[in-house]
Enzyme design. Structure first.
Site, PDB file in Angstrom:
ATOM      1  N   ARG A  75       0.823  -1.199   0.000  1.00  0.00           N
ATOM      2  CA  ARG A  75       0.000   0.000   0.000  1.00  0.00           C
ATOM      3  C   ARG A  75       0.865   1.260   0.000  1.00  0.00           C
ATOM      4  O   ARG A  75       1.954   1.275   0.533  1.00  0.00           O
ATOM      5  CB  ARG A  75      -0.905  -0.036   1.242  1.00  0.00           C
ATOM      6  N   LYS A  98       3.685  -7.606  11.800  1.00  0.00           N
ATOM      7  CA  LYS A  98       3.053  -7.780  10.494  1.00  0.00           C
ATOM      8  C   LYS A  98       3.353  -9.162   9.912  1.00  0.00           C
ATOM      9  O   LYS A  98       4.507  -9.537   9.717  1.00  0.00           O
ATOM     10  CB  LYS A  98       3.504  -6.688   9.524  1.00  0.00           C
ATOM     11  N   ARG A 116      -1.613   4.410  13.382  1.00  0.00           N
ATOM     12  CA  ARG A 116      -0.569   3.966  14.291  1.00  0.00           C
ATOM     13  C   ARG A 116      -1.116   3.827  15.712  1.00  0.00           C
ATOM     14  O   ARG A 116      -1.999   4.588  16.113  1.00  0.00           O
ATOM     15  CB  ARG A 116       0.601   4.981  14.328  1.00  0.00           C
TER      16      ARG A 116
END
Length: 326
Positions: free
Chosen positions: A122, A187, A324
Site C-alpha cells: 500500500r 506484520k 498507528r
C-alpha cells in the site's frame, strides 16, 4: 535472483535429500561445473544449501515448491472453478494480472509467484518475498457494482485470509485497518486491492496478497518494521504452502461471493472482533503531516475507520491516511 535453470535444479532438491552433481547434470542436460555454478545462486537467494564432497547437494530445509496440480486438487469444488497459474519469477503478480486485463478476462484467475522482484504494498511501499518462504499471489474478480461499493473490500479480504489461517491451525491472527494481517502485533501479511472500471460499475478488482511463511534473518533486516512469519507460530518443520494457498483461495471465493451480493455489512462485526486496535488509543497520520489522536470506535459499513477524538466522531478512508498505535 535465481534463473529458470536455478529454479529447475532447486525443484529437484526440494525433497531435502542428497542429489549428486552427476545426477543433477544428467537430468538437466548441463555439465557438473554448470550445476555447481548455478547452485551458488541459491545462497545469494537466502537458501541454505549443503554441499557434501563426493556425495552431492542437499537443501537443509525441505522446500516444497508451489504446484498447480496439488492446489487444484485441494480446492473446494463447491466454490466453482478458478484458473490457477504458478510462475517462478514475476515483477509483481498484481502488475502481471493488470497487464493481462488490458486484452483478456482475468475474472477468477489466481496467479502466484515463487518470487517477486518488484512486489508492491500500500501507498507505494515494496513487499519482500523469499523463495519458498512466502506466499505472494493475486486474484482477479469482476463485480457488477462500482468502486464506491468496493471501498471495504481490503477489509473483507483480510477477514477471509484470517479464517483460512485459522482453519490451517494458525490461531491468533488479528487485522489492522485497512489491509494488514498481524500476529502478536507484528506484520504477518498485507493486502493490496486495485480497482478499475466505471464509477457505477462494472468494476474489476485485482486483489494482491503477500504472506510471510518463513523469513530468514537476512530478509528481516531489510524490512523496516517488526514482522512475523508462520514458522514462528508453529512447531512444524515444514509448512504446506500448497494446502494453505488452496484454503485461502476457497475462503476468498466464498467471501467475494458474499460481498458481491451484500457488501461489507454482514462481515463488519466479524472484522471488528479481529481488529488489533479496536477500542484502543491511536493516532492518524494525515497526508499534510498532521496528526489526529483518538480512540477507535470501529469501522462503518463502507470500511471507513471511525475515531472518537475528544467527543467528536471522525471518519477516515484508507487512501488518505496511516494508522498507528498511540
Amino acid at each position: 535472483m535465481l534463473s529458470p535453470l536455478g529454479f529447475s535444479l532447486l525443484r529437484r532438491l526440494s525433497d531435502g535429500e542428497l542429489h549428486s552433481g552427476e545426477a543433477l547434470a544428467a537430468a538437466s542436460g548441463i555439465s557438473r561445473a554448470r550445476v555447481s555454478q548455478v547452485l551458488k545462486e541459491a545462497g545469494s537467494a537466502g537458501l541454505k544449501l549443503e554441499r557434501t564432497r563426493g556425495r552431492g547437494y542437499r537443501l537443509q530445509d525441505a522446500l516444497p515448491f508451489l504446484a498447480r496440480e496439488v492446489i487444484v486438487r485441494t480446492l473446494d469444488p463447491r466454490r466453482g472453478a478458478l484458473a490457477i497459474e504458478i510462475a517462478d519469477v514475476l515483477d509483481s503478480t498484481s502488475s502481471e494480472l493488470a497487464r493481462r486485463a488490458a486484452h483478456g478476462d482475468i475474472h477468477r484467475h489466481l496467479l502466484a509467484a515463487e518470487c517477486q522482484t518488484a512486489g508492491r504494498g500500500r501507498r507505494g511501499r515494496g513487499w519482500t518475498s523469499v523463495i519458498g518462504g512466502s506466499l505472494t499471489f493475486s486474484l482477479g474478480w469482476r463485480f457488477e457494482q462500482g468502486a464506491g461499493y468496493l471501498s471495504a473490500l481490503p477489509l473483507a479480504v483480510g477477514l477471509a485470509l484470517a479464517a483460512a489461517l485459522d482453519a490451517e491451525g494458525f490461531a491468533g491472527i488479528e487485522l489492522k485497518w485497512p489491509n494488514d494481517l498481524l500476529h502478536e502485533g507484528r506484520k504477518l501479511g498485507g493486502i493490496l486491492v486495485e480497482l478499475s472500471g466505471d464509477a457505477l460499475g462494472p468494476s474489476l478488482a485485482v486483489i494482491g496478497v503477500g504472506l510471510n511463511v518463513r523469513l530468514p534473518a537476512l530478509a528481516r533486516r531489510g524490512i523496516g518494521q517488526e514482522v512475523a512469519d508462520l514458522a514462528g507460530m508453529t512447531q512444524r518443520r515444514t509448512i504446506d504452502r500448497n494446502a494453505l494457498l488452496a484454503r485461502m483461495a476457497t475462503e476468498l471465493v466464498a467471501m467475494l461471493e458474499t460481498y458481491s451480493d451484500a457488501g461489507f455489512a454482514p462481515l463488519r462485526a466479524a472484522w471488528q472482533r479481529r481488529h488489533a486496535l479496536q477500542k484502543r488509543p491511536v493516532q492518524i497520520l494525515l497526508p499534510d503531516g498532521g496528526k489526529v489522536r483518538g480512540d477507535v470506535v470501529g469501522v462503518d459499513a463502507d470500511g471507513a475507520l471511525v475515531l472518537d477524538s475528544g467527543g467528536r466522531r471522525l471518519r477516515f478512508v484508507s487512501g488518505e491516511v496511516s494508522l498507528r498505535r498511540s
